[in-house]
Design a protein around this motif. Structure first.
Motif, short mmCIF file in Angstrom:
data_model
loop_
_atom_site.label_atom_id
_atom_site.label_comp_id
_atom_site.label_asym_id
_atom_site.label_seq_id
_atom_site.Cartn_x
_atom_site.Cartn_y
_atom_site.Cartn_z
N UNK A 139 -29.38 -52.91 20.95
CA UNK A 139 -29.55 -54.04 19.74
C UNK A 139 -31.63 -53.44 19.56
N UNK A 140 -31.32 -53.02 18.52
CA UNK A 140 -33.00 -52.91 18.08
C UNK A 140 -32.96 -53.03 16.12
N UNK A 141 -34.36 -53.66 15.63
CA UNK A 141 -34.19 -54.12 14.46
C UNK A 141 -34.48 -52.77 13.63
N UNK A 142 -33.68 -53.66 12.87
CA UNK A 142 -33.13 -52.87 11.03
C UNK A 142 -33.66 -52.43 10.00
N UNK A 143 -34.28 -52.00 9.63
CA UNK A 143 -35.06 -52.27 8.07
C UNK A 143 -34.16 -52.63 6.92
N UNK A 144 -34.77 -53.98 6.54
CA UNK A 144 -33.80 -54.22 5.49
C UNK A 144 -34.95 -55.12 4.10
N UNK A 145 -34.84 -54.75 3.27
CA UNK A 145 -35.66 -54.63 1.91
C UNK A 145 -34.99 -55.07 1.18
N UNK A 146 -35.59 -56.57 0.72
CA UNK A 146 -34.78 -57.16 -1.09
C UNK A 146 -35.74 -56.39 -2.22
N UNK A 147 -35.10 -57.89 -3.23
CA UNK A 147 -35.70 -57.35 -3.87
C UNK A 147 -36.85 -57.72 -4.01
N UNK A 148 -36.71 -59.58 -3.15
CA UNK A 148 -38.69 -59.70 -3.04
C UNK A 148 -39.16 -58.94 -1.99
N UNK A 149 -40.33 -58.64 -1.99
CA UNK A 149 -40.83 -57.52 -0.75
C UNK A 149 -42.28 -58.48 -0.86
N UNK A 150 -42.45 -57.54 -0.02
CA UNK A 150 -44.57 -57.40 0.83
C UNK A 150 -44.46 -56.82 2.37
N UNK A 151 -44.80 -55.59 1.43
CA UNK A 151 -45.50 -54.34 3.39
C UNK A 151 -45.78 -55.24 3.42
N UNK A 152 -47.10 -55.94 3.42
CA UNK A 152 -48.20 -56.35 4.06
C UNK A 152 -47.65 -57.37 5.19
N UNK A 153 -45.69 -57.90 5.15
CA UNK A 153 -45.01 -58.77 5.97
C UNK A 153 -44.25 -57.88 6.64
N UNK A 154 -44.08 -56.96 6.48
CA UNK A 154 -43.27 -56.13 7.79
C UNK A 154 -42.11 -56.87 8.43
N UNK A 155 -42.70 -57.23 9.52
CA UNK A 155 -42.62 -58.01 10.69
C UNK A 155 -40.78 -58.61 10.55
N UNK A 156 -40.80 -59.38 9.22
CA UNK A 156 -39.48 -59.48 8.95
C UNK A 156 -38.87 -59.30 7.93
N UNK A 157 -38.86 -58.32 7.80
CA UNK A 157 -37.24 -57.46 7.21
C UNK A 157 -36.82 -57.09 8.81
N UNK A 158 -37.45 -57.00 9.57
CA UNK A 158 -35.67 -55.81 10.32
C UNK A 158 -34.90 -56.59 11.26
N UNK A 159 -33.96 -56.33 10.85
CA UNK A 159 -32.28 -56.86 11.37
C UNK A 159 -32.04 -56.38 12.78
#
Length: 438
Positions: free
Chosen positions: A377-397
Motif C-alpha cells: 500500500x502506497x499513496x496514489x495521487x487523485x486530483x479533483x475538479x477542486x484543487x489546491x496545490x498547497x494542500x497536496x498531502x490530502x490528495x493521495x489515496x
C-alpha cells in the motif's frame, strides 16, 4: 498506511525497472493494446480531469481498440444529454451540427473544461470520420453520470412534444412536481428531507411509460433509447440529490451504481458480443477494494464491473503523472485556473515510478506474479475538479496498485488541458500542435 522502508523501496524500484514498457510514441502502446484486446469492457482512467495527456493517450488507446479490435462505443464520466449530442454528431445524424467544437461548447455545466476541450474536439472529429468511412456498425459516445436532472427532463419534454404527445401528461406531472424548487437540486433535497414529500413516484411513472413505448424514428434510430435513458437518469438523480442530504457513502455508491446500470443498458442496446470502453477518473475505474474506500463502505464502477462481468472480461487501466500543470478550480463553481502540479513525494506510487523510470512508461500488472512490492500500500495521487496545490498531502489515496488496476500508464511530466470555454471564446484558436496526431 505503513511507511515504506528503504529495503522495500529498493525492491520496488528494481521491479518497476524490470516490468517497465517505454511509452514514447503510439506504436509503444502495442503491449497494452494486446492485453486489452480480448476484454468485453476496458476502463481507462485519469488522475485528474484537467490533464491534456490523459485525454490524448486515452484517445490513442481507444482508437486502436476501435480500429483493430472492433470496440463499439465509449461511455464517459459525463452527463447523458450532453454526451448524446456528441453521439449524434459522431454518427452524423440529421441536424447534429457541423463542427465538433460547436457541439462540445454545449457542455456548460461546471466543470465545463472536463469535456469542452480541444483534446475532445480532435477525438470527436476523428470518430466522426471513422464512422463515415466504416462499413460496419457506427461507434457511439455516451454519458454515464447521474447529475442531469433538469437537462434530462428538458430532453424528454422536447422528445415527447415532437414524437409522442400521448405521453406528455406524465411529463407535465413531473414538471409540476419539481416546479416549486426553481431547478435548484439543493432546495429540492432540503425540502424533501423536511417534508418527506418528493417526486419519486412521478419520475418513476414517466420512466415506466417510456419503457413501454418504442416508436421508431428514421432521423435518429436511437431516439427512443435516448428518451428512456433520460428517464433512468431522472429516477437516479432524484434519489441521488435526496441521498446527498444524509451524508456517508450512500450518494457515492448510488452514483457509481447508476453508472454501472447505464453501462449494462448500453451493452444490451448494442447487442451480443459488444465490447465497450469507459473513460472516468481513477477513483471510479480503479477497484475500490484495493483502496481505503472499502473501509467506509464505498464501491465504484471498476469493482462492480469486475464482480458482475468477471475479472477476466474487464480490464482496468490507471493513469498517473509525477509533475507538471493541471486545470482545476480553487473551490466548487470557481473560475478555472491553470495550476502547478507539484512533484509527487518519493513514497507515493508516482514518486516511485519517477525514481525508477524518469520517463513515460506502461506497467502490465498481470506480469507481477508473486512480487509483493506491487501489492503493498502506497499513496496514489487523485486530483479533483477542486484543487489546491498547497494542500497536496490530502490528495493521495492509499492503494494496492496491482490489485486496483490491470495496467498502469505513468506519464512523468504532464501539462494542463486546453479548455474551450475561455474569455473571448469567439476568437479562440486551437492550441499549438492541435490535433495531436489525429
Amino acid at each position: 498506511m505503513p511507511a515504506p522502508t528503504p529495503d522495500n523501496d529498493a525492491a520496488l524500484l528494481t521491479t518497476l525497472n524490470e516490468l517497465y514498457h517505454p511509452l514514447r510514441g503510439r506504436d509503444d502502446l502495442s503491449p497494452l493494446v494486446e492485453q486489452l484486446a480480448n476484454a468485453r469492457i476496458v476502463m481507462l482512467g485519469e488522475a485528474s480531469h484537467g490533464t491534456s495527456e490523459f485525454y490524448v493517450w486515452r484517445a490513442a488507446i481507444s482508437r486502436r481498440l476501435i480500429e483493430e479490435h472492433g470496440f463499439k462505443f465509449i461511455a464517459v464520466e459525463g452527463d447523458w444529454p450532453d454526451c448524446y449530442r456528441v453521439n449524434r454528431y459522431v454518427k452524423a445524424y440529421p441536424q447534429s451540427g457541423e463542427h465538433a467544437e460547436a457541439v462540445l461548447h454545449g457542455f456548460d455545466r461546471w466543470p465545463t473544461w472536463m469535456w469542452a476541450n480541444w483534446e475532445m474536439v480532435a477525438f470527436a472529429e476523428w470518430l466522426r470520420k471513422h464512422n463515415a468511412d466504416s462499413d460496419g456498425q457506427q461507434v457511439g459516445f455516451y454519458g454515464l453520470d447521474v447529475y442531469s436532472l433538469w437537462e434530462s427532463l428538458d430532453a424528454i419534454v422536447r422528445h415527447l412534444r415532437h414524437n409522442d404527445p400521448q405521453s406528455m401528461p406524465l411529463a407535465e406531472k413531473v414538471l409540476n412536481c419539481f416546479q416549486p424548487y426553481g431547478r435548484d437540486e439543493q432546495r429540492y433535497a432540503r425540502h424533501t428531507a423536511l417534508s418527506r414529500h418528493d417526486c419519486a413516484n412521478e419520475v418513476t411513472g414517466l420512466l415506466l411509460q417510456l419503457a413501454r413505448r418504442h416508436p421508431h424514428f428514421d432521423a435518429d434510430p436511437e431516439a427512443d433509447f435516448d428518451a428512456e435513458q433520460n428517464a433512468h437518469v431522472m429516477v437516479s438523480a432524484e434519489r441521488y440529490y435526496r441521498t446527498m442530504m444524509v451524508g456517508g457513502a450512500g450518494s457515492w455508491n448510488l452514483r457509481d451504481s447508476h453508472m454501472m446500470e447505464t453501462l449494462n443498458r448500453l451493452m444490451q442496446h448494442h447487442g451480443p458480443g459488444t465490447r465497450a470502453i469507459v473513460w472516468a477518473h481513477n477513483t471510479h475505474i480503479g477497484d475500490a477494494r484495493a483502496t481505503d474506500m472499502r473501509l467506509v463502505g464505498m464501491h465504484n464502477i471498476g469493482q462492480l464491473a469486475r464482480e458482475e462481468w468477471g475479472a477476466e472480461r474487464v480490464r482496468l487501466v490507471g493513469f498517473g503523472s509525477h509533475s507538471g500543470s493541471v486545470v482545476a478550480g480553487g473551490r466548487w463553481g470557481a473560475e478555472m485556473q491553470r495550476m502547478a502540479l507539484p512533484p509527487s513525494p518519493e513514497h507515493s506510487w508516482e514518486g516511485a515510478l519517477h525514481a525508477a523510470l524518469g520517463d513515460n512508461g506502461i506497467l502490465l500488472l498481470d506480469e507481477v506474479g508473486e512480487r509483493r512490492e506491487l501489492v503493498s500500500t502506497r499513496g496514489h495521487r487523485a486530483v479533483g475538479v477542486v484543487y489546491d496545490p498547497r494542500r497536496e498531502r490530502g490528495n493521495y489515496v492509499p492503494t494496492e496498485l496491482a490489485r486496483r488496476y490491470d495496467a498502469f500508464v505513468h506519464l512523468d511530466e504532464t501539462r494542463a488541458l486546453h479548455p474551450l470555454h475561455i474569455e473571448a471564446a469567439a476568437s479562440a484558436t486551437p492550441p499549438d500542435t492541435y490535433p495531436w496526431g489525429f
